[in-house]
Enzyme design. Structure first.
Site, PDB file in Angstrom:
ATOM      1  N   LYS A 160      17.561  59.742 -15.856  1.00 37.85           N
ATOM      2  CA  LYS A 160      17.134  60.770 -16.807  1.00 37.85           C
ATOM      3  C   LYS A 160      15.642  61.060 -16.617  1.00 37.85           C
ATOM      4  CE  LYS A 160      16.527  57.180 -20.334  1.00 37.85           C
ATOM      5  NZ  LYS A 160      17.177  56.527 -21.477  1.00 37.85           N
TER       6      LYS A 160
ATOM      7  N   ARG B 155      20.796  54.715 -33.937  1.00 37.50           N
ATOM      8  CA  ARG B 155      20.490  56.001 -33.308  1.00 37.50           C
ATOM      9  C   ARG B 155      21.829  56.653 -33.032  1.00 37.50           C
ATOM     10  NH1 ARG B 155      16.899  56.156 -27.852  1.00 37.50           N
ATOM     11  NH2 ARG B 155      18.904  55.464 -27.055  1.00 37.50           N
TER      12      ARG B 155
ATOM     13  N   TYR C 149     -17.350  65.829 -20.769  1.00 42.53           N
ATOM     14  CA  TYR C 149     -17.360  66.331 -22.148  1.00 42.53           C
ATOM     15  C   TYR C 149     -17.782  65.254 -23.139  1.00 42.53           C
ATOM     16  CZ  TYR C 149     -14.570  70.314 -20.535  1.00 42.53           C
ATOM     17  OH  TYR C 149     -14.110  71.435 -19.891  1.00 42.53           O
TER      18      TYR C 149
ATOM     19  N   MET D  20      -9.064  68.013 -18.284  1.00 45.06           N
ATOM     20  CA  MET D  20      -7.725  68.534 -18.021  1.00 45.06           C
ATOM     21  C   MET D  20      -7.320  68.386 -16.559  1.00 45.06           C
ATOM     22  SD  MET D  20      -6.197  72.319 -18.838  1.00 45.06           S
ATOM     23  CE  MET D  20      -6.442  72.296 -20.599  1.00 45.06           C
TER      24      MET D  20
HETATM   25  C1  LIG Z   1      17.310  55.172 -21.004  1.00 39.24           C
HETATM   26  C2  LIG Z   1      18.514  54.364 -21.276  1.00 39.24           C
HETATM   27  C3  LIG Z   1      18.773  53.202 -20.512  1.00 39.24           C
HETATM   28  C4  LIG Z   1      17.819  52.661 -19.477  1.00 39.24           C
HETATM   29  O1  LIG Z   1      16.780  51.940 -20.111  1.00 39.24           O
HETATM   30  P1  LIG Z   1      15.723  51.081 -19.283  1.00 39.24           P
HETATM   31  O2  LIG Z   1      15.080  50.253 -20.302  1.00 39.24           O
HETATM   32  O3  LIG Z   1      14.786  52.043 -18.642  1.00 39.24           O
HETATM   33  O4  LIG Z   1      16.500  50.290 -18.281  1.00 39.24           O
HETATM   34  C5  LIG Z   1      19.972  52.544 -20.749  1.00 39.24           C
HETATM   35  N1  LIG Z   1      20.843  52.977 -21.695  1.00 39.24           N
HETATM   36  C6  LIG Z   1      20.606  54.064 -22.449  1.00 39.24           C
HETATM   37  C7  LIG Z   1      21.590  54.467 -23.471  1.00 39.24           C
HETATM   38  C8  LIG Z   1      19.437  54.781 -22.273  1.00 39.24           C
HETATM   39  O5  LIG Z   1      19.201  55.852 -23.041  1.00 39.24           O
END
Ligand SMILES: *Cc1c(COP(=O)(O)O)cnc(C)c1O
Length: 402
Positions: free
Chosen positions: A47, A146, A283, A331
């Site tokens: 992801k 969640r 800055y 930036m």
């Molecule tokens: C992002 C995610 C993972 C991976 O988590 P890591 O700590 O990066 O290994 C696993 N399961 C779910 C449901 C996630 O959202």
């Protein structure tokens, strides 16, 4: 990665860029696979554009290293993998609430995560309407509050989903809230109480399903921390993100596997200047030179993903030496105090993350200093930074452009 129109071919390594060592990703996948053993599958979590490394090259490397399926957060991330020709199973870890989203899952052969009968029935209607069967995975909330149905509902939901003829239950899973907690020194081998409770709840559901002869599909619970923490958390599959990219989710888990960081962040020095003592830099003049100094301007800033909170705390590597960054990070640029590094000149390439000689800077070094976590550092790099395949024979420190 989309092509970057602002970078002409051949100019990718002139300003600032990320070298992605897909060989490291593959080696990490292999090390994780070896640790989990043949009866546990490795889901590579790609992801957020592969945690900022580029989802498609990461996915290919993970497959080569033994991963068998992928986790993404969004529909678009799943479609991107399919359009790149990746045909391994893909689970969408995020919630999809709208019928159009689930229809798109069906079209692209992506498995949605469902948290209850509302989504299960939507899938049933979509799939039966097009004469197909839709694979889904049921998420249970065992203590994260969640996504997911309440774990106590697990057996009833699994039974109800099995009644739907156009829905195939491909897996049942849950997610750990606390697997990176440091161990209790009196019970170093035991997982923390929160993880233990989540595991017991997950186990209770699985036991119920076994007793009622209900198939759960692939059962999975562990993220990177759970995977590294304890083999009893592995079940049929582990979902690994951070460790795949070569980083440990917690200091106490750092030695469990030998992991290679895959990301190397580089930027180029565009100007050097000498200034007297007492000069305010950048800055707000948040830094004043205390001696006659040689300053070097580097072409990277917070719009590339270097957190501004690291102003006056960042270090960069050049030829195995650590140089302090001084003044506010702006930036698009930042300034180094190169007084003690006469070799650093215009055109030099410095390393902000990664290895140079025997020195190494990790995302955790940044996140510890600015109150966040390495996950946020990695996926905070912006599209403006080209992600390039690292060439092992060149090393990670190309000195000459092009
Ligand atoms: C992002 C995610 C993972 C991976 O988590 P890591 O700590 O990066 O290994 C696993 N399961 C779910 C449901 C996630 O959202």
């Amino acid at each position: 990665m989309p092509d970057l129109p602002m970078v002409e071919a051949g100019l990718e390594r002139y300003r600032a860029w990320v070298d992605v060592d897909t060989g490291a990703i593959e080696a990490n996948a292999r090390a994780i696979k070896r640790a989990i053993g043949p009866s546990t599958q490795l889901m590579a979590v790609v992801k957020a554009d592969g945690y900022g490394h580029g989802a498609v090259p990461v996915a290919r490397a993970a497959l080569a290293g033994g991963a068998t399926c992928f986790g993404v957060a969004t529909l678009g991330e799943g479609i991107q993998l399919r359009q790149a020709g990746i045909d391994a199973p893909i689970l969408v870890l995020g919630g999809l609430s709208q019928p159009e989203e689930l229809r798109s899952c069906l079209r692209w052969q992506l498995m949605p995560t469902i948290s209850g009968m509302r989504e299960a029935l939507l899938c049933q209607n979509l799939a039966s309407g097009s004469g197909t069967v839709m694979a889904v995975q049921l998420k249970l909330d065992t203590g994260m509050a969640r996504l997911g149905a309440a774990w106590q509902e697990g057996p009833r939901l699994v039974a109800a989903i099995h009644e739907l003829d156009a829905v195939q239950l491909a897996g049942v899973y849950s997610h750990l809230a606390n697997a990176d907690a440091p161990p209790d020194p009196r019970r170093p081998r035991q997982v923390d109480p929160c993880t233990r409770e989540q595991q017991q709840r997950f186990e209770a559901v699985l036991t119920h399903l076994r007793q009622q002869n209900l198939q759960a599909g692939v059962r999975h619970l562990a993220n990177s921390a759970g995977t590294l923490r304890c083999s009893s958390l592995h079940y049929d599959m582990v979902r690994v993100g951070l460790a795949l990219y070569g980083h440990s989710p917690a200091r106490h888990l750092a030695g469990v596997l030998e992991l290679q960081p895959a990301m190397h962040l580089h930027a180029r020095v565009t100007l050097t200047r000498t200034v007297p003592a007492g000069v305010g830099v950048s800055y707000g003049h948040r830094f004043h030179t205390t001696r006659p100094s040689r300053l070097a301007v580097v072409a990277i800033g917070y719009a590339d993903g270097v957190p501004r909170q690291l102003s006056n705390q960042l270090e960069v590597l050049y030829r195995g030496q650590r140089l302090p960054q001084v003044g506010a990070i702006t930036m698009d640029q930042l300034v180094l105090d190169a007084t003690d590094c006469p070799a650093l000149d215009v055109g030099a390439v410095v390393t902000l993350l990664g290895r140079d000689g025997d020195q190494e800077i990790h995302p955790t070094d940044w996140s510890d200093r600015c109150g966040t976590i390495p996950w946020e550092i990695l996926c905070g790099f912006k599209l403006r930074l080209p992600r390039l395949a690292a060439h092992p024979e060149e090393g990670s420190r190309p000195e000459a452009p092009g």
